[in-house]
Design an enzyme around this catalytic site. Sequence first.
Site, PDB file in Angstrom:
ATOM      1  N   HIS A   2      -9.245  -3.730  10.376  1.00 40.83           N
ATOM      2  CA  HIS A   2      -9.237  -3.823   8.799  1.00 40.83           C
ATOM      3  C   HIS A   2      -9.788  -4.671   7.993  1.00 40.83           C
ATOM      4  CE1 HIS A   2      -7.869   0.504   7.725  1.00 40.83           C
ATOM      5  NE2 HIS A   2      -6.477   0.412   8.145  1.00 40.83           N
ATOM      6  N   GLU A  55       0.852  -1.216  -0.101  1.00 38.81           N
ATOM      7  CA  GLU A  55      -0.016   0.017  -0.060  1.00 38.81           C
ATOM      8  C   GLU A  55       0.924   1.376  -0.050  1.00 38.81           C
ATOM      9  OE1 GLU A  55      -2.735   0.506   3.139  1.00 38.81           O
ATOM     10  OE2 GLU A  55      -3.669   2.082   2.254  1.00 38.81           O
ATOM     11  N   GLU A  89      -2.204  -3.778   6.854  1.00 35.23           N
ATOM     12  CA  GLU A  89      -3.420  -4.832   7.302  1.00 35.23           C
ATOM     13  C   GLU A  89      -3.450  -6.024   6.187  1.00 35.23           C
ATOM     14  OE1 GLU A  89      -3.706  -1.596   6.495  1.00 35.23           O
ATOM     15  OE2 GLU A  89      -5.325  -1.370   5.006  1.00 35.23           O
ATOM     16  N   ASN A  90      -2.347  -6.283   5.298  1.00 31.63           N
ATOM     17  CA  ASN A  90      -2.399  -7.287   4.598  1.00 31.63           C
ATOM     18  C   ASN A  90      -3.267  -8.490   4.790  1.00 31.63           C
ATOM     19  OD1 ASN A  90      -0.037  -5.781   3.184  1.00 31.63           O
ATOM     20  ND2 ASN A  90       1.104  -6.782   4.884  1.00 31.63           N
ATOM     21  N   GLU A 136      -9.883   4.260   6.446  1.00 26.48           N
ATOM     22  CA  GLU A 136      -8.862   4.561   7.442  1.00 26.48           C
ATOM     23  C   GLU A 136      -9.862   5.464   8.585  1.00 26.48           C
ATOM     24  OE1 GLU A 136      -6.301   3.422   7.942  1.00 26.48           O
ATOM     25  OE2 GLU A 136      -5.664   2.638   6.186  1.00 26.48           O
ATOM     26  N   GLY A 184       3.529   2.533  10.879  1.00 23.07           N
ATOM     27  CA  GLY A 184       3.155   1.612  12.122  1.00 23.07           C
ATOM     28  C   GLY A 184       2.929   0.003  11.705  1.00 23.07           C
ATOM     29  N   HIS A 203      -6.374  -2.069  15.373  1.00 29.73           N
ATOM     30  CA  HIS A 203      -6.615  -1.058  14.373  1.00 29.73           C
ATOM     31  C   HIS A 203      -6.258  -2.094  12.843  1.00 29.73           C
ATOM     32  CE1 HIS A 203      -6.483   2.694  11.552  1.00 29.73           C
ATOM     33  NE2 HIS A 203      -5.754   1.645  10.762  1.00 29.73           N
ATOM     34  N   GLU A 204      -5.421  -2.784  12.754  1.00 24.50           N
ATOM     35  CA  GLU A 204      -4.953  -3.680  11.606  1.00 24.50           C
ATOM     36  C   GLU A 204      -6.153  -4.720  11.544  1.00 24.50           C
ATOM     37  OE1 GLU A 204      -3.301  -2.093   9.706  1.00 24.50           O
ATOM     38  OE2 GLU A 204      -2.181  -0.676  11.165  1.00 24.50           O
TER      39      GLU A 204
HETATM   40  N1  B3K Z   1      -2.908   1.146   5.651  1.00 21.97           N
HETATM   41  C1  B3K Z   1      -1.668   1.208   6.270  1.00 21.97           C
HETATM   42  C2  B3K Z   1      -0.903   2.490   5.708  1.00 21.97           C
HETATM   43  C3  B3K Z   1      -0.305   2.304   4.486  1.00 21.97           C
HETATM   44  C4  B3K Z   1       0.438   3.424   4.324  1.00 21.97           C
HETATM   45  C5  B3K Z   1       1.110   3.592   2.890  1.00 21.97           C
HETATM   46  N2  B3K Z   1       2.087   4.830   2.550  1.00 21.97           N
HETATM   47  C6  B3K Z   1      -1.785   1.200   7.828  1.00 21.97           C
HETATM   48  C7  B3K Z   1      -2.958   1.352   8.529  1.00 21.97           C
HETATM   49  O1  B3K Z   1      -3.548   2.404   8.273  1.00 21.97           O
HETATM   50  O2  B3K Z   1      -3.342   0.578   8.970  1.00 21.97           O
HETATM   51 ZN    ZN Z   2      -5.603   1.827   8.615  1.00 21.63          ZN
END
Ligand code: B3K
Ligand code: ZN
Length: 889
Positions: free
Chosen positions: A303, A123, A266-267, A322, A263, A299-300
Amino acid sequence: MKTEHAPTIQRADYRPLSWTVETVDLHFRLEPRATLVTNRMVCVRNPQAEDGPIRLWGEALERVSLTVNGQPPRALRENDGALEIDAEGARVLVEVVTRVDPKANTTLSGLYLSSGGFFTQCEAEGFRRITCFPDRPDVMARYTVTLEAEREACPVLLSNGNLVEQGELPEGRHYAKWEDPFPKPSYLFALVAAKLVALERTVTTMSGREVLLQVWVEAGNLDRVEHAMDSLVHSMRWDEETFGLELDLDRFMIVAVADFNMGAMENKGLNIFNTRFILAKPDTATDLDYENVESVVAHEYFHNWTGNRVTCRDWFQLTLKEGLTVFRDQQFSADMLARAAGPEGAASARAVKRIDDVRVLRAAQFPEDAGPMAHPIRPDSYQQINNFYTATVYEKGAEVIRMLHTLLGQEGFRNGMDLYFSYYDGQAVTCDDFVEVMAEANGVDLDQFMRWYGQAGTPRLKATGEWNAAAGTYTLTLAQSTPATPGQPAGLPLVIPVAVGLIGPDGRDCVLRLEGETQGVATTRVLRLTEDAQRFRFVGLDAEPVPSLLRGFSAPVILELEEDDPRLAFRMAYDADPFNRWDAAQRYAERAVLALAAAPGSGLPQAFVDAFRTLLRDEALEPAFRAQALALPGEAYLLERMMPADPAALRAALVRTMQALGDALAADWLSLLEAMQVAGGYRYHPGDAGRRALANLALRYLAAAGNAEGLARAQSRYETATDMTVRFGALAALAQSASPARETALAAFHARYRDDALVLDKWFALQAGAWRWEAPAAPTLERVRALMADPAFSLSNPNKVYALLGTFFRANPGEFHAADGSGHAFWAEQVIALDARNPQVASRMARALENWRRFTPALQASIRPRLEQVLAVEHLSADVAEVVGKALE
Ligand code: B3K
Ligand code: ZN
């Protein structure tokens, strides 16, 4: 001056692709210097789109071969940065073979190496650095992934979904094959091939399925993953109970990596985390670290539904996932805190969390919204999408969701969420889709509410009250305005929920009855402001009330309400809404500090010190709450409230305020140190954490004032500490003082933790953030430069950069903006050096100067040439060019 380094992408230009992808079969032959990636994808014509070629994006790749149905393509062009392939029929097999060099990849986007292992970050647009692909979130495909690597170097081979096959290969190599049953956009693809070990747990989901949870780390860190695992289990339960959402995979993996730009990520089924948000044990992590691990893991995990199962149609919709997911993690943390506090302390515990969130919003998002990068939570254009993972998209986005929650109520919100998943599961959608289902599920019209998605700038809420003694009525007039921002005129009226209470002269809340109602309803009510200005008349009152507005921070606005000092002191002592009680203290402190900055010869008003003391002594208040209320407003926020911003004057005022409060209340602070002792060994518990926080704050004031007994206590606490919160709290107090013990303590800390990367980050940050407490002290910049030569420092590790440079640029304005311009020259030097390695990290550092036009003329004159110097660099990344270009516009 250069103009645009990258074309501007417009939201309005969105078009579906003519061809999308159904299945992807990836094969990786992993080698540090030359990884071969074979990508076989079934491309299908998109019936919803106009006729056109297959479009694939690729970046930093060596293309080895490309075939369509096994043949060289009929026509292959490069257009607008994409490969275009003319294809016939409705479905074709495209095979692309690419070679990439993970070792040379210092951007940490795409496939890269960290401590000898392979990791990915896709991402927003990292997948195109792995293979040629229609790398957009609206292309959702099913992935099968085969990884092949040297067994010795990479015994663990992970990718998304389920492990379906593994085995040995000749020459000491092995392989693993993974299948992800859920279609997903390419930004959620991940692989890990490294030497790791896992903590495992099996849990049963609400529908009775057994699932395997794993947290993978380097062998030496296995004693620091328990808390992350607990947090994951708590998150799973919470999402089941709160939203009826269950884990949809048989296996859920978290992997920690030391080199990571942000940080966590969330793959699908394979979250990859910065070690900073996974590893925690009492000897190395503070209460705050524990709290952060819990909230980022949550948080992850959240997602998985809000982001992965339903994803974004295009990157302009980023806040769809987000903002919503931040709101969900905030609610989760508040619930966890409230549960631990028990029924008595729950409200205070929730307020503490809310205060934390609002502090972040005010310190990071308000300045962003008032600067050259201001954008609505759903931006209309960007040059580099990575620049838009902002406080606005995340934190203001979460506030917008919170307002929906407030307006619709918990049940209405839940109904909307249920409808959202019933309509859009497995799809890539827009913010309009989300708000429309919320409206439909609740039978309400949210058209005007939608303006929150399109208007930038922090709205101002002006409130005036009028007391009519004869009639016993109080008339509240609320007016709103949203300032113009770059590229946008002043905003139209928004829907603003304003939570209101009226406090009687005895300090008790009045029951609220609006004109036309037969009886009072509650002591806090949410008024809906939808016009430029509206009047609300409260009736049946005996005496003139004191208004308490925007309780719980019910909307992300700046409240303008004239309140004199006695009234602030009154609300500090009596406001029944704990958030507003804290806010009253902040407003009073802001006023006192800014007055001191404007008139350096003056002193702190005695009434302020008295009000402060009353809070300090109020034992009915939870320690965690008192720690919040007694901490001064953040420096970044105060700078934002100063016009023009004068960091040196503000710093001098803050130093004097800390010293004066440390001095005047020394006896109180010292007795708090006693009273806040926590018995027994360390446990992460909000009650204990609150006591430690208050004790550490007391030490800070005492050390700032140079109080001999306080300094001695800091030293002994440092020496006898058995956990990091106490040890680091004492160290921080010593480091933020003029005491000679400061250097000894810093050296001792370094000696103890010299091999611990995460703890050293704290050590770097503490020194980069140091104020000057005595007149002839050396500038912090000298220390920062010296620390850059420390063997533990590295410009290639984002955590180190954020700890040392990030803290200096962002959290130490008093030193960074030294009048001689040395900080600004240093900034340019470092941004340029970082940009050549890692544009995302460079761009984050670059943003430290974006609000330069708010500063004094002398500082502006020092900053402008530095911005120009950076913008003139040849091959400057689009990331930094966008930030600096907009700052100079
Ligand atoms: N979705 C990712 C952030 C990706 C940042 C890319 N530059 C983490 C998060 O918000 O959970
Ligand atoms: Zn996020």
